[in-house]
Design a protein around this motif. Structure first.
Motif, short mmCIF file in Angstrom:
data_model
loop_
_atom_site.label_atom_id
_atom_site.label_comp_id
_atom_site.label_asym_id
_atom_site.label_seq_id
_atom_site.Cartn_x
_atom_site.Cartn_y
_atom_site.Cartn_z
N ALA A 67 36.85 53.86 44.60
CA ALA A 67 36.45 52.59 45.23
C ALA A 67 36.03 51.59 44.16
N HIS A 68 35.39 52.07 43.10
CA HIS A 68 35.03 51.21 41.96
C HIS A 68 36.31 50.63 41.33
N GLU A 69 37.29 51.49 41.09
CA GLU A 69 38.54 51.02 40.47
C GLU A 69 39.23 49.99 41.35
N MET A 70 39.20 50.23 42.68
CA MET A 70 39.80 49.27 43.60
C MET A 70 39.06 47.93 43.52
N GLY A 71 37.75 47.99 43.24
CA GLY A 71 36.97 46.77 43.07
C GLY A 71 37.55 45.92 41.95
N HIS A 72 37.92 46.55 40.83
CA HIS A 72 38.53 45.80 39.73
C HIS A 72 39.79 45.08 40.21
N TYR A 73 40.53 45.77 41.05
CA TYR A 73 41.79 45.21 41.54
C TYR A 73 41.53 44.05 42.49
N THR A 76 31.41 42.42 35.00
CA THR A 76 32.54 42.74 35.88
C THR A 76 32.45 44.19 36.37
N GLU A 77 31.94 45.08 35.51
CA GLU A 77 31.78 46.48 35.93
C GLU A 77 30.74 46.59 37.04
N ARG A 78 29.69 45.79 36.94
CA ARG A 78 28.67 45.81 37.98
C ARG A 78 29.22 45.28 39.31
N ASP A 91 28.89 48.37 27.70
CA ASP A 91 29.98 47.64 28.35
C ASP A 91 30.17 48.11 29.80
N HIS A 92 29.33 49.05 30.23
CA HIS A 92 29.23 49.44 31.64
C HIS A 92 27.73 49.49 31.96
N PRO A 93 27.36 49.36 33.24
CA PRO A 93 25.94 49.54 33.55
C PRO A 93 25.51 50.96 33.15
ZN LIG Z 1 35.23 49.92 35.82
#
Ligand SMILES: [Zn+2]
Length: 461
Positions: free
Chosen positions: A304-310, A384-386, A427-429
């Motif tokens: 679901a996180h990866e889909m968020g990037h999309y 963006t990761e957040r 670069d990530h939370p």
């Molecule tokens: Zn990510």
């Protein structure tokens, strides 16, 4: 090194694409699946046990629950991953100093000027002169930085139990990566120097456009031509994993028919997943470590996180943010380059921006700017990761799954850094930030939807 940096950062980010086409409507079964996954997730959950069994009258405390998750990590494991991650802070410095030293050496020893003279003797055609210089330069930089590369990416990874390759396997991939860098890097340098010759004053504007196009192209072709050289991607066939992932994709209008599995265990023990590609080459892939080590709720949280990037179009956004940063960086580079050539150009035998002998100076300046911009670059990516995390928790509805994966990512990322550390180096939370977000989401106790669908019988009345 400039090119190496650009290529590696472009490959590491692998942003999602701006593709936009409607998919089928969400399956009505999705809410049933979610609630059953949540029940499974809560069975082994320390935060749930410690708070929920205390009685319904006591409200769920997200701060205490976050601490309970962090406390569930054994101390020696925490110390090991802290040491690994903190060592990475120093590696940023050593890499910067090494690159700077190589650049100064190439300039001051006149090695760069001699390389340029050699290229001019070999051919009269300007583009070929630049190509010949670039190939020799890239080989030389690779060779001089090899000892640090070997320590950082082979010995150190083994020392912390993160690598799975023998030296021969690792070295084979190094040569493959070097070959790709030679092709891509030489192409980029040739185009940039053509720009320098045509526009000696405004090259920094056109150079930015060239670099953005180059980056976009690398991202576009990576899933098709680059990634298959290192790993095998195959469609995920297990319906117990595949179908819940595709259901989340349908619920968010993401036009994927397949989810891919990548054999990342060939190189590493890390758990991860990614969205790669641009436009038609976009692909969601989860790695086999994730499949082996994680339960379905955790896998759903990651996907679901990866889909968020999309869905949030992070590929396009990052390209825009970095485009602006590259423009600012090249504008500063122009000022610093001209100043340095005025002062030391005679000594180093560097004539102008269009002279390939000045490439180490360009690399030195750009690399220095990148080094000092580390917190800015990390913060841009971390934000963006957040956003992807927020999208992920709302889509997967797996606060416990998200917390568990955050702990697993803690094998190679410090779990509980100071705010300043997180700002500069992450670069990530951090794990703590991610678990806290999940526990805050859980504490909010959102309803799953209490309105009814239109009742056709009463509507016809
Ligand atoms: Zn990510």
């Amino acid at each position: 090194m400039l090119i190496l940096l650009i290529v590696t950062s472009a490959m590491a980010l692998m942003p999602a694409s701006a593709q936009d086409s409607p998919a089928q409507t969400a399956s009505p079964a999705i809410s049933d699946k979610v609630s059953s996954f949540e029940r499974v997730a809560r069975v082994n959950d320390p935060a749930y046990r410690s708070t929920a069994t205390a009685g319904d009258a006591k409200p769920f405390d997200p701060a205490a629950a976050t601490q309970a998750w962090l406390d569930s990590v054994p101390r020696n494991q925490r110390e090991k991953s802290d040491a690994y991650f903190e060592g990475g802070y120093w590696l940023i410095l050593w890499n910067f100093l090494l690159t700077a030293a190589i650049s100064v050496f190439l300039l001051a020893s006149l090695f760069s000027a001699r390389l340029r003279d050699f290229s001019e003797r070999v051919t009269k055609i300007k583009n070929f002169q630049v190509a010949s210089y670039a190939i020799l330069y890239l080989l030389f930089v690779y060779a001089l930085s090899f000892p640090l590369n070997l320590y950082e990416n082979f010995f150190r990874e083994h020392q912390y139990g993160l690598a799975t390759q023998s030296f021969a396997q690792w070295f084979r991939e190094q040569l493959l990566g070097l070959a790709l860098t030679l092709v891509g890097g030489t192409l980029l340098v040739v185009v940039l120097y053509a720009v320098f010759r045509c526009a000696p004053r405004t090259w920094w504007i056109w150079g930015t456009i060239v670099m953005i196009i180059f980056w976009g192209t690398v991202v576009l072709i990576a899933p098709v031509y680059i990634e298959p050289l290192f790993n095998t991607y195959k469609p995920l066939t297990d319906p117990k994993i595949r179908d819940p992932i595709l259901a989340m994709a349908r619920a968010n209008e993401i036009p994927v028919k397949q989810v891919f599995e990548v054999d990342a265990s060939r190189q590493t023990t890390r758990v991860s997943a990614n969205v790669a590609g641009l436009l038609g080459t976009t692909r969601v892939a989860l790695n086999d470590n994730l499949l082996k080590q994680c339960t379905l709720p955790e896998i759903r949280a990651v996907m679901a996180h990866e889909m968020g990037h999309y869905v949030l179009n992070h590929g396009g956004k990052l390209l825009t943010y970095f485009g602006i940063l590259i423009l600012v960086g090249l504008a500063l580079t122009r000022i610093l380059f001209d100043t340095a050539v005025k002062r030391w150009g005679g000594k180093w035998r560097v004539r102008s921006i269009a002279d390939p002998a000045g490439l180490p100076l360009l690399a030195l300046i750009f690399n220095t700017l990148l080094f000092f911009a580390t917190p800015v670059l990390n913060t841009v990516v971390r934000i963006t990761e957040r956003e992807a995390d927020a999208f992920g928790i709302n889509t997967s509805r797996e606060p416990e799954g998200m917390a568990k994966v955050a702990l697993k990512l803690g094998a190679y990322r410090k779990l509980n850094p100071t705010p300043l550390e997180e700002f500069i180096f992450f670069d990530h939370p951090s794990g703590r930030a991610r678990i806290r977000m999940a526990m805050d989401w859980k504490a909010a106790d959102l309803p799953t939807g209490e309105s009814h669908a239109p009742d056709n019988q009463s509507a016809t009345h």
